[in-house]
Design a protein around this motif. Structure first.
Motif, PDB file in Angstrom:
ATOM      1  N   PRO A 187       0.769  -1.242   0.000  1.00 12.69           N
ATOM      2  CA  PRO A 187       0.000   0.000   0.000  1.00 12.69           C
ATOM      3  C   PRO A 187       0.809   1.306   0.000  1.00 12.69           C
ATOM      4  O   PRO A 187       0.208   2.361  -0.090  1.00 12.69           O
ATOM      5  CB  PRO A 187      -0.714  -0.096   1.347  1.00 12.69           C
ATOM      6  N   THR A 188       2.136   1.276   0.101  1.00 17.08           N
ATOM      7  CA  THR A 188       2.838   2.542   0.415  1.00 17.08           C
ATOM      8  C   THR A 188       2.985   3.472  -0.791  1.00 17.08           C
ATOM      9  O   THR A 188       3.295   4.647  -0.629  1.00 17.08           O
ATOM     10  CB  THR A 188       4.255   2.278   0.987  1.00 17.08           C
ATOM     11  N   VAL A 348      -2.101   6.426  -2.163  1.00 15.03           N
ATOM     12  CA  VAL A 348      -1.530   7.488  -1.341  1.00 15.03           C
ATOM     13  C   VAL A 348      -1.506   6.965   0.093  1.00 15.03           C
ATOM     14  O   VAL A 348      -2.525   6.500   0.615  1.00 15.03           O
ATOM     15  CB  VAL A 348      -2.369   8.786  -1.458  1.00 15.03           C
ATOM     16  N   TRP A 349      -0.348   7.037   0.701  1.00 14.75           N
ATOM     17  CA  TRP A 349      -0.101   6.415   2.016  1.00 14.75           C
ATOM     18  C   TRP A 349       0.117   7.553   2.997  1.00 14.75           C
ATOM     19  O   TRP A 349       1.014   8.383   2.802  1.00 14.75           O
ATOM     20  CB  TRP A 349       1.121   5.532   1.882  1.00 14.75           C
ATOM     21  N   THR A 350      -0.700   7.601   4.031  1.00 12.85           N
ATOM     22  CA  THR A 350      -0.756   8.802   4.866  1.00 12.85           C
ATOM     23  C   THR A 350      -0.561   8.447   6.325  1.00 12.85           C
ATOM     24  O   THR A 350      -1.249   7.558   6.842  1.00 12.85           O
ATOM     25  CB  THR A 350      -2.147   9.454   4.694  1.00 12.85           C
ATOM     26  N   GLY A 375      -4.168   1.306   7.548  1.00 14.66           N
ATOM     27  CA  GLY A 375      -2.834   0.763   7.295  1.00 14.66           C
ATOM     28  C   GLY A 375      -2.518  -0.460   8.127  1.00 14.66           C
ATOM     29  O   GLY A 375      -1.801  -1.356   7.667  1.00 14.66           O
ATOM     30  N   ALA A 376      -3.060  -0.539   9.339  1.00 11.85           N
ATOM     31  CA  ALA A 376      -2.759  -1.678  10.222  1.00 11.85           C
ATOM     32  C   ALA A 376      -3.204  -2.993   9.582  1.00 11.85           C
ATOM     33  O   ALA A 376      -2.657  -4.050   9.891  1.00 11.85           O
ATOM     34  CB  ALA A 376      -3.436  -1.489  11.572  1.00 11.85           C
ATOM     35  N   GLU A 383       0.469   0.399  11.135  1.00  8.71           N
ATOM     36  CA  GLU A 383      -0.267   1.103  12.198  1.00  8.71           C
ATOM     37  C   GLU A 383       0.007   2.606  12.101  1.00  8.71           C
ATOM     38  O   GLU A 383       1.121   3.025  11.765  1.00  8.71           O
ATOM     39  CB  GLU A 383       0.157   0.547  13.571  1.00  8.71           C
ATOM     40  N   SER A 384      -1.033   3.390  12.339  1.00 10.21           N
ATOM     41  CA  SER A 384      -0.998   4.872  12.256  1.00 10.21           C
ATOM     42  C   SER A 384      -1.094   5.383  10.819  1.00 10.21           C
ATOM     43  O   SER A 384      -1.097   6.593  10.603  1.00 10.21           O
ATOM     44  CB  SER A 384       0.269   5.480  12.872  1.00 10.21           C
ATOM     45  N   PHE A 385      -1.146   4.468   9.850  1.00 12.88           N
ATOM     46  CA  PHE A 385      -1.267   4.904   8.454  1.00 12.88           C
ATOM     47  C   PHE A 385      -2.684   4.634   7.935  1.00 12.88           C
ATOM     48  O   PHE A 385      -3.391   3.762   8.448  1.00 12.88           O
ATOM     49  CB  PHE A 385      -0.292   4.141   7.563  1.00 12.88           C
ATOM     50  N   ILE A 386      -3.015   5.381   6.905  1.00 14.24           N
ATOM     51  CA  ILE A 386      -4.263   5.170   6.168  1.00 14.24           C
ATOM     52  C   ILE A 386      -3.898   5.136   4.689  1.00 14.24           C
ATOM     53  O   ILE A 386      -3.087   5.944   4.236  1.00 14.24           O
ATOM     54  CB  ILE A 386      -5.232   6.355   6.413  1.00 14.24           C
TER      55      ILE A 386
END
Ligand code: MLT
Length: 409
Positions: A187-188, A348-350, A375-376, A383-386
């Motif tokens: 996903p990044t 898009v990795w946020t 993201g998790a 973790e902490s990503f969307i």
């Protein structure tokens, strides 16, 4: 009664995307007035392009004639399509005999997991497309210890973080392992450089391991310096298999068509060429990709098809730019949100420092009525990503961006 397959029982949770879809359904049922927009699963939304439709139609018509009808085809795919992939997408660096046509990259990953069986170690980039880990668990290659908060004990997670530019520390690769590597990354959105891939090939060969290289998003690469295939790297023919797809380049997510490249040089420890066993496996448990889908794939690789593919992928890349711009807005910047990917990739990795992925997922669903992917769900380092997917109608993406720009964090 039969005992449950213990490998399947070992799976820690449901597959990520149905879980996201379930939460969306529950939310929609509780809030029937909400006009929900999905930037979640990477599912294509734009219609098939005209020349590719012509290719599909012509095959349907042909199949409706006594002279043109054909039943089962070659399990490994139409020779014309294998040749075209070798020539157009690989510029001859792989031969047509090394290209195996299938019903998609995800299915091929599952079959490759079956091919290598349970007797291999597994290393994945973390975060990663969930099929690599879940499929490995299903064939018993992930050990017998179920996942804890840090993942399955039998899988080597190689963190891809902001600190290492989303390229893992390769010293973690175990001996005799299958190393899953995806570039452009899901996903990044990170794309490995030539030098990075050269170091990957070197590290994998030193560990007598094999790379399963997922290039499903290669058609989104715009930077001419970035490699489109692992086989552009010297030494890769001895240690890599590449899996790819027509889903994201030409919208064949529903039509179903993909391919896998197995180089002739790649061999098992006893000297058996991997291509021999792969051919045996494919001709035994796979009956060939749909002849109609293959005709569409063929049309996508001539001059007009290539033009249309470029326009379609440009469209989604423009969406990615709009999403990135929205996420770089003041409300996000003030909250310390960091935005990655989306330039040579449709994702898009946020990062939302100090927050939990599912918490942000719920917040965005509840206040913006926008579905994203937590993201998790892609692994402990997510973790902490969307993740935001750029697959969507332009008007919907614009509306989602408007709503996101008003999000209070
Ligand atoms: C994703 O959203 O990660 C992918 O589109 C799902 C898939 O290709 O199977």
């Amino acid at each position: 009664m039969l005992n449950r397959n213990k490998n399947i029982a070992n799976l820690a949770s449901g597959y990520l995307f149905p879980e996201v879809a379930k939460r969306r359904r529950l939310y929609a049922a509780a809030h029937p007035e909400a006009n929900i927009i999905s930037l979640g699963i990477g599912n294509t939304t734009e219609p098939l392009t005209p020349h590719i439709v012509e290719g599909l139609k012509a095959e349907v018509v042909r199949l409706g004639t006594p002279e043109g009808y054909s039943g089962y085809g070659d399990e490994t795919g139409l020779t014309a399509l294998r040749a075209k992939i070798s020539e157009v997408l690989y510029k001859g660096i792989v031969s047509l005999e090394e290209v195996f046509i299938s019903d998609g990259a995800k299915c091929d990953i599952g079959r490759l997991q079956y091919l290598f069986g349970s007797d291999v170690s597994v290393a994945v980039q973390d975060p990663a497309y969930p099929v690599y880990v879940d499929g490995s668990v299903m064939v018993g290659a992930a050990g017998s210890v179920p996942a804890g908060a840090t993942g399955y004990k039998g899988i080597t997670y190689m963190p891809c973080t902001t600190e290492n530019g989303f390229f893992p520390n390769l010293s973690a690769i175990p001996r005799n392992s299958l190393v899953y590597f995806c570039s452009p990354n899901n996903p990044t959105g990170a794309v490995a450089t030539r030098d990075q891939l050269a170091s990957l090939v070197k590290a994998v060969r030193a560990k007598d391991s094999v790379i399963l290289y997922d290039s499903a998003y290669a058609s989104y690469i715009r930077d001419p310096e970035l490699p489109l295939s692992i086989f552009e790297i010297e030494g890769a023919r001895e240690c890599a298999i590449e899996i790819s797809s027509f889903s994201k380049p030409i919208g064949f997510t529903g039509v179903r068509l993909g391919w896998t490249v197995v180089p002739k040089e790649l061999a098992f420890a006893d000297g058996t060429p991997v291509i021999t066993d792969w051919t045996r496996l494919m001709t035994t448990i796979f009956n060939g990709a749909s002849n109609i889908a293959q005709a569409g794939g063929l049309a996508s690789l001539d001059e007009q098809g290539i033009r249309e593919t470029r326009e379609l992928t440009d469209y989604y890349l423009e969406n990615a730019k709009l999403i990135r711009n929205a996420l770089n807005g003041e409300n996000f910047r003030k909250a310390g949100v960091e935005v990655y990917g989306g330039d040579n990739a449709p994702y898009v990795w946020t990062r939302f420092p100090g927050r939990k992925s599912w918490e942000i997922f719920d917040l965005i669903l509840d206040t913006c009525h926008v579905v994203c992917t937590p993201g998790a769900g892609f692994g402990p380092a997510g973790e902490s990503f969307i993740r935001f997917s750029s697959f969507g109608h332009r008007s919907q993406v614009e509306e989602a961006c408007r709503r996101l720009s008003k999000l209070v964090l």
